[in-house]
Design an enzyme around this catalytic site. Sequence first.
Site, PDB file in Angstrom:
ATOM      1  N   THR A 286       0.913  -1.218  -0.170  1.00  0.00           N
ATOM      2  CA  THR A 286      -0.002  -0.085  -0.052  1.00  0.00           C
ATOM      3  C   THR A 286       0.831   1.431   0.174  1.00  0.00           C
ATOM      4  O   THR A 286       1.968   1.368   0.737  1.00  0.00           O
ATOM      5  CB  THR A 286      -1.086  -0.110   1.307  1.00  0.00           C
TER       6      THR A 286
ATOM      7  N   ALA B  52      -2.065   4.376  -3.340  1.00  0.00           N
ATOM      8  CA  ALA B  52      -2.567   3.062  -3.773  1.00  0.00           C
ATOM      9  C   ALA B  52      -2.898   2.086  -2.741  1.00  0.00           C
ATOM     10  O   ALA B  52      -1.988   1.374  -2.245  1.00  0.00           O
ATOM     11  CB  ALA B  52      -1.189   2.581  -4.632  1.00  0.00           C
TER      12      ALA B  52
ATOM     13  N   SER C 255      -6.805   0.702  -2.403  1.00  0.00           N
ATOM     14  CA  SER C 255      -7.831  -0.106  -3.074  1.00  0.00           C
ATOM     15  C   SER C 255      -7.327  -0.342  -4.679  1.00  0.00           C
ATOM     16  O   SER C 255      -7.133  -1.705  -5.104  1.00  0.00           O
ATOM     17  CB  SER C 255      -9.187   0.189  -3.114  1.00  0.00           C
TER      18      SER C 255
ATOM     19  N   ILE D  39       1.354  -0.123   6.599  1.00  0.00           N
ATOM     20  CA  ILE D  39       2.098  -1.547   6.426  1.00  0.00           C
ATOM     21  C   ILE D  39       2.309  -1.845   7.667  1.00  0.00           C
ATOM     22  O   ILE D  39       3.026  -1.658   8.503  1.00  0.00           O
ATOM     23  CB  ILE D  39       3.706  -1.042   5.788  1.00  0.00           C
TER      24      ILE D  39
ATOM     25  N   ASP E 242      -5.545 -13.712  -1.772  1.00  0.00           N
ATOM     26  CA  ASP E 242      -6.698 -14.431  -1.547  1.00  0.00           C
ATOM     27  C   ASP E 242      -6.525 -15.444  -0.236  1.00  0.00           C
ATOM     28  O   ASP E 242      -7.676 -15.708   0.311  1.00  0.00           O
ATOM     29  CB  ASP E 242      -6.378 -15.487  -2.739  1.00  0.00           C
TER      30      ASP E 242
ATOM     31  N   GLU F  54      -6.493  -5.812   3.805  1.00  0.00           N
ATOM     32  CA  GLU F  54      -6.495  -7.024   2.842  1.00  0.00           C
ATOM     33  C   GLU F  54      -7.650  -6.883   1.642  1.00  0.00           C
ATOM     34  O   GLU F  54      -8.249  -7.703   1.088  1.00  0.00           O
ATOM     35  CB  GLU F  54      -6.617  -8.572   3.495  1.00  0.00           C
TER      36      GLU F  54
ATOM     37  N   THR G 250     -10.737  -3.773   0.918  1.00  0.00           N
ATOM     38  CA  THR G 250     -12.026  -3.241   1.838  1.00  0.00           C
ATOM     39  C   THR G 250     -13.236  -4.158   1.488  1.00  0.00           C
ATOM     40  O   THR G 250     -13.239  -4.969   0.346  1.00  0.00           O
ATOM     41  CB  THR G 250     -12.229  -1.886   1.416  1.00  0.00           C
TER      42      THR G 250
ATOM     43  N   GLU H  13     -15.517  -3.319  -0.075  1.00  0.00           N
ATOM     44  CA  GLU H  13     -16.235  -2.708  -1.228  1.00  0.00           C
ATOM     45  C   GLU H  13     -15.500  -3.457  -2.473  1.00  0.00           C
ATOM     46  O   GLU H  13     -15.696  -3.817  -3.597  1.00  0.00           O
ATOM     47  CB  GLU H  13     -16.035  -1.011  -1.371  1.00  0.00           C
TER      48      GLU H  13
END
Length: 392
Positions: free
Chosen positions: A129, A133, A135, A160, A252, A376, A378, A380
Amino acid sequence: MFRYNADNSQQAIRDRVAAFAKKYIEPVSRDLDHRDDPDRFAMDMYKTLGKEGFIGMKMPKEYGGSGVSSLEYTTLVEELCYYDPAVCLLDAVAELATYPIYTFGTDEQKKKYVPKCASGELIPAFVLTEPDAGSDAVNQKTTAVLNGDHYVVNGEKIFIMHGDVADILVLFLKIEDGDGNEKASRKISALLVEARKDGKLIPGIKVSTLKKKMGMRAATTGRLWFDNLKVPKENLLGEVGKGFKIAMNTLDGARVGVAAQGLGVAERALQESVDYAKKRICFGQPIGKFQAIQWMIADMATQIEAARGLAYRASQMQDKGEKFSLEAAKAKLYCSEVAKFCVDKAMQIHAGYGYIGEFSIIEKLYRDQRIMEIYEGTSEVQRLVIAGSYLR
Ligand code: COS
């Protein structure tokens, strides 16, 4: 006890975590959350988790792990979160950052880093992140430029987990290696960065600890800056341009982990609520005799069962080697939102005794849960992934 098993292997993990929690977590849980300096990394607990074999459990035995299945690991996370989500996060971050090294690293990289990460000797961080940057993970501004035998890295990262204390970074960034016309995601690569030498940060890296975090205080969150940082060329993880796939594949698995976190929190909220509803007397009878309370308990219990089904199913698919991105997104979305529902209802049932942290664990669960709908990916983003796979 509202947790039961989908598979025989799970009970042994539950028993192990219960014994660990009694001995190591319960005596210090409050202190790790409410101490005067809440932004300090819980190093002693991290080392204890490593010593007792709870870090890097999914790694194979020859790499210092226990070779547990995804379902067993999900159970570990569920149970640790039942006792203390923030302590669980210490473990989950190590798993998140070690997985890509093991899965995409060369034999040499794996041998060099994975056993030390799995024992807790090295603290790894997953560094994706950036200020612009989150999502939109493709929108990486951090860059690496090849210069002879090393890359020169410049840029900035934020939010982080363990980034402020990490020894080894799985660092995602942009490497311009083609004709410049590739899809943005194919410009992303990953480097392994040894951030510290003899415990001190190497030249080219600065870090800070983010302050005033709402919950999950045993585990710290950092900001990092790279200023002409030199990284040996051989520290590339996987291939140039494959970093986005490495990140998404790692996420994942991590999303199933967050689903398990939500499950553990929701189960604890239910257990506390049931115990309290049986003993709290109001208008001459235990509040559990009132329909208003019964309905909340019923809704919590039912949603937890549905959440458990999603979390275990995603884990079992991962164990079978099936593609499970969609199921991970559904599990993460639903379990984290069920956790919110349950901590909210638990707060309502406990009322003042829930809102004030000195009386119960509900206030801490309420704060620790909130990030589960954010990190990990959102809620959304999970909906985007889910809808995308139906509308493709
Ligand atoms: N596993 C492996 N590869 C994946 C993948 C997955 N789960 N999901 C996507 N990819 C691949 C795609 O196959 C595609 O590859 P090609 O370029 O070879 O076709 C590439 O990644 C880009 O895929 P796509 O175009 O679908 O990605 P988008 O840019 O549309 O991704 C979302 C959009 C929002 C889903 C993605 O950026 C995301 O998940 N963002 C959230 C990141 C996040 O979770 N951040 C939290 C902080 S990290 S601790």
